[in-house]
Design a protein around this motif. Structure first.
Motif, mmCIF file in Angstrom:
data_model
loop_
_atom_site.group_PDB
_atom_site.id
_atom_site.type_symbol
_atom_site.label_atom_id
_atom_site.label_comp_id
_atom_site.label_asym_id
_atom_site.label_seq_id
_atom_site.Cartn_x
_atom_site.Cartn_y
_atom_site.Cartn_z
ATOM 1 N N SER A 1 7.308 15.822 7.667
ATOM 2 C CA SER A 1 6.159 16.684 7.407
ATOM 3 C C SER A 1 5.442 16.244 6.137
ATOM 4 O O SER A 1 6.059 15.688 5.208
ATOM 5 N N VAL A 2 4.140 16.492 6.060
ATOM 6 C CA VAL A 2 3.369 16.123 4.875
ATOM 7 C C VAL A 2 3.815 16.935 3.656
ATOM 8 O O VAL A 2 3.502 16.569 2.506
ATOM 9 N N LYS B 1 11.268 7.039 -2.141
ATOM 10 C CA LYS B 1 12.121 5.853 -2.010
ATOM 11 C C LYS B 1 11.326 4.607 -1.630
ATOM 12 O O LYS B 1 11.902 3.528 -1.473
ATOM 13 N N THR B 2 10.018 4.747 -1.482
ATOM 14 C CA THR B 2 9.173 3.628 -1.070
ATOM 15 C C THR B 2 9.283 2.474 -2.062
ATOM 16 O O THR B 2 9.171 2.657 -3.273
ATOM 17 N N SER B 3 9.502 1.267 -1.543
ATOM 18 C CA SER B 3 9.679 0.069 -2.379
ATOM 19 C C SER B 3 8.356 -0.661 -2.589
ATOM 20 O O SER B 3 7.313 -0.272 -2.050
ATOM 21 N N GLY B 4 8.424 -1.752 -3.357
ATOM 22 C CA GLY B 4 7.220 -2.540 -3.636
ATOM 23 C C GLY B 4 6.637 -3.178 -2.394
ATOM 24 O O GLY B 4 5.455 -3.495 -2.362
ATOM 25 N N MET C 1 0.805 -1.224 0.000
ATOM 26 C CA MET C 1 0.000 0.000 0.000
ATOM 27 C C MET C 1 0.841 1.278 0.000
ATOM 28 O O MET C 1 0.456 2.257 -0.661
ATOM 29 N N PRO C 2 1.977 1.360 0.719
ATOM 30 C CA PRO C 2 2.784 2.581 0.599
ATOM 31 C C PRO C 2 3.236 2.849 -0.836
ATOM 32 O O PRO C 2 3.295 4.007 -1.264
ATOM 33 N N MET C 3 3.550 1.775 -1.589
ATOM 34 C CA MET C 3 3.913 1.956 -2.996
ATOM 35 C C MET C 3 2.719 2.492 -3.798
ATOM 36 O O MET C 3 2.869 3.318 -4.700
ATOM 37 N N ALA C 4 1.500 2.003 -3.459
ATOM 38 C CA ALA C 4 0.300 2.506 -4.130
ATOM 39 C C ALA C 4 0.137 3.997 -3.875
ATOM 40 O O ALA C 4 -0.184 4.770 -4.791
ATOM 41 N N PHE C 5 0.356 4.435 -2.633
ATOM 42 C CA PHE C 5 0.260 5.861 -2.305
ATOM 43 C C PHE C 5 1.343 6.663 -3.012
ATOM 44 O O PHE C 5 1.125 7.824 -3.362
ATOM 45 N N PHE D 1 -0.715 5.445 3.983
ATOM 46 C CA PHE D 1 -0.505 6.861 4.273
ATOM 47 C C PHE D 1 0.820 7.083 5.007
ATOM 48 O O PHE D 1 1.676 7.863 4.574
ATOM 49 N N PHE D 2 1.003 6.375 6.116
ATOM 50 C CA PHE D 2 2.195 6.615 6.930
ATOM 51 C C PHE D 2 3.448 5.965 6.319
ATOM 52 O O PHE D 2 4.555 6.460 6.528
ATOM 53 N N GLY D 3 3.273 4.881 5.561
ATOM 54 C CA GLY D 3 4.425 4.280 4.892
ATOM 55 C C GLY D 3 5.002 5.199 3.836
ATOM 56 O O GLY D 3 6.231 5.393 3.756
ATOM 57 N N TYR D 4 4.123 5.811 3.027
ATOM 58 C CA TYR D 4 4.596 6.741 2.000
ATOM 59 C C TYR D 4 5.125 8.026 2.620
ATOM 60 O O TYR D 4 6.134 8.592 2.176
#
Length: 508
Positions: free
Chosen positions: A282-283, A357-360, A116-120, A348-351
């Motif tokens: 920060s966002v 740099k978020t991975s698959g 899900m972080p990769m999706a975001f 949300f928080f993973g991205y």
């Protein structure tokens, strides 16, 4: 002999004794006015309603159908309403509402949450949050449509329960006469998309396990010849272990592996959240909207993560109080609400934590030089490895049911050979497509667009097409289903195209 007399003679069901002979296949003849004769081709079999106990209803075994033989149903609406399928269900061990909720969470909370972080990353922080709840709502609504339509078809054909593929078959047999001939095709389509989807998930699992193992091994082999070995080598090394595990044919013996996998996933996700909430940026450091060109990848990944429609019908069919499965409130609404919220929270928080740099998989972003981070990678890898055999079980059962009659006395050897061949095939596909992110998006776009959006809409439309006011006032149900089908086709085409391009360009 008159046509009317001939048709009445043809509609007489065969003697019950015929169905006791295993070598005989039930066949019912029907007068064909075009050919001016009686047709009895097995592809044109018409079902005839039997006024007997549902447990004694003859079924068409040769084609793998579990639908009772009956006449073209749906004309006597009052008779349909009198039959309550829930009163005729005979379950040795029915599940409670809480049991069903636990199983629903277990079936829906898979490896997709780690993507899900990769999706975001592809959708953007705020748009991804809104779109995740929107897609989750659409997927949940389509499950409602499928279950409610299944209940209607159970009343029409007077059968206690139906599976996903059987519901599709019954819908076309109960729908307008023009679509009766496509009933077997509808059942086959659902079954084969389930097979492709679940085997595709098995391929994703192999890539996932290999990448996590590689990160841990690379940390401890920096100054040796084993450092930075190609991920494909790890996949090939998994093959003998996967073959050995998937030669187990009894689901009972796989239960301990499922228990271990659940414990490892729970522990691993707890540690992952611990890392996510350390020094949250920060966002303003991430994109709020990822751009239209990346939305198809988001769609494929999100629907891969959120779509658990394959487990819905078996869960509903085994409930002690199936009326509690849908409605408001209901087991489905509560379970899917929790699942969608948890997925959105993780994405949300993973991205936000890892940005571009978020991975698959979120586990690949955890620190490689800390024992706690390494332990998460190993725990999740082992859990997904054990989950492979459970995911493999369903497609193997579907395939074996359709081909076992080919092998005569050598059924055991044939089944083991097919199991080995399928495992080897999934490993080969994973080796050919080692990019985790695009692979997840491709599986979601191709299979789950059909299973989660298109098929439930088609089944509902066909079922209620010729019913009085069946499609609602101003045909709003038809309009709504056309929208869902178009949305599914758009997601399928765009998601598949973008994912294939990413795979070709070797983009993670």
């Amino acid at each position: 002999m008159s046509k009317k007399h001939l048709h009445n003679q043809a509609a007489i069901p065969l003697a019950p004794a015929v169905f006791k002979k295993p070598q005989m296949r039930p066949m019912i003849a029907e007068y064909d006015p075009k050919k001016k004769g009686v047709k009895n081709d097995l592809s044109d079999v018409v079902m005839v309603k039997y006024k007997v106990d549902p447990n004694e209803i003859p079924v068409e075994q040769q084609a793998g159908s579990t639908l009772p033989l009956m006449e073209i149903p749906g004309r006597d609406i009052e008779a349909d309403e009198d039959y309550n399928p829930f009163e005729h269900r005979k379950l040795a061990h029915p599940t409670s509402d809480m049991d069903t909720l636990i199983h629903l969470l277990k079936g829906s909370l898979g490896s997709g949450i780690l993507a899900m972080p990769m999706a975001f990353r592809n959708a953007g922080l705020y748009f991804g949050l809104v779109a995740t709840f929107a897609i989750g709502g659409i997927c949940t609504y389509c499950v409602h449509v499928l279950v409610k339509t299944c209940h209607e078809l159970c009343r029409r054909i007077q059968k206690p329960s139906l599976g996903f593929a059987e519901t599709a078959e019954a819908a076309f047999l109960c729908g307008p006469p023009a679509v009766h001939q496509f009933s077997r095709l509808a059942k086959a389509m659902v079954n084969w998309f389930l097979v492709i989807d679940l085997l595709g998930c098995c391929c994703v699992y192999i890539v996932f396990v290999s990448k996590n193992l590689k990160q841990v091994v690379d940390f401890y082999t920096k100054d040796t010849e084993y450092y930075d070995i190609d991920t494909r080598i790890y996949m090939a090394c998994l093959l003998p272990f996967l073959i050995a595990m998937n030669l187990i044919r009894n689901l009972k013996y796989l239960a301990p592996l499922s228990m271990i996998a659940n414990m490892l996933v729970g522990t691993g996700m707890g540690i992952t959240f611990y890392y996510l909430f350390q020094d949250i940026p920060s966002v303003d450091t991430v994109d709020k909207f990822g751009g239209f060109s990346r939305l198809p990848t988001f769609f494929g990944t999100a629907i891969f993560a959120l779509e658990g429609i394959g487990v819905v019908m078996p869960l509903e069919n085994n409930m002690k109080t199936p009326t509690h499965f849908i409605g408001c409130p209901s087991v489905l609404n509560f379970g899917m609400g929790f699942v969608v919220s948890l997925y959105a929270f993780t994405g949300f928080f993973g991205y936000l934590k890892y940005g571009e740099k978020t991975s698959g998989s979120i586990t690949l972003d955890l620190p490689q030089d800390e024992p706690l981070g390494q332990s998460v990678k190993l725990m999740i890898a082992v859990a997904i490895f054990f989950t492979y055999s459970l995911q493999f079980y369903v497609p193997m059962e579907i395939i074996w049911k359709n081909v076992r009659h080919w092998f005569g006395a050598k059924k055991n050897l044939a089944e083991y050979s097919i199991r080995v061949a399928l495992v080897v095939m999934t490993v080969c596909i994973a080796i050919a497509i080692p990019n985790l992110g695009p692979f997840i998006s491709l599986v979601g776009a191709v299979c789950l667009s059909f299973l989660g959006l298109i098929f439930p809409s088609v089944i509902q439309t066909v079922t209620f097409w010729d019913r009085p006011n069946g499609l609602g006032r101003f045909n709003w149900i038809l309009i709504k289903n056309i929208f869902l089908i178009c949305f599914g086709i758009l997601g399928f085409l765009s998601g598949s195209y973008v994912s294939i391009l990413d795979i070709i360009n070797n983009e993670e």
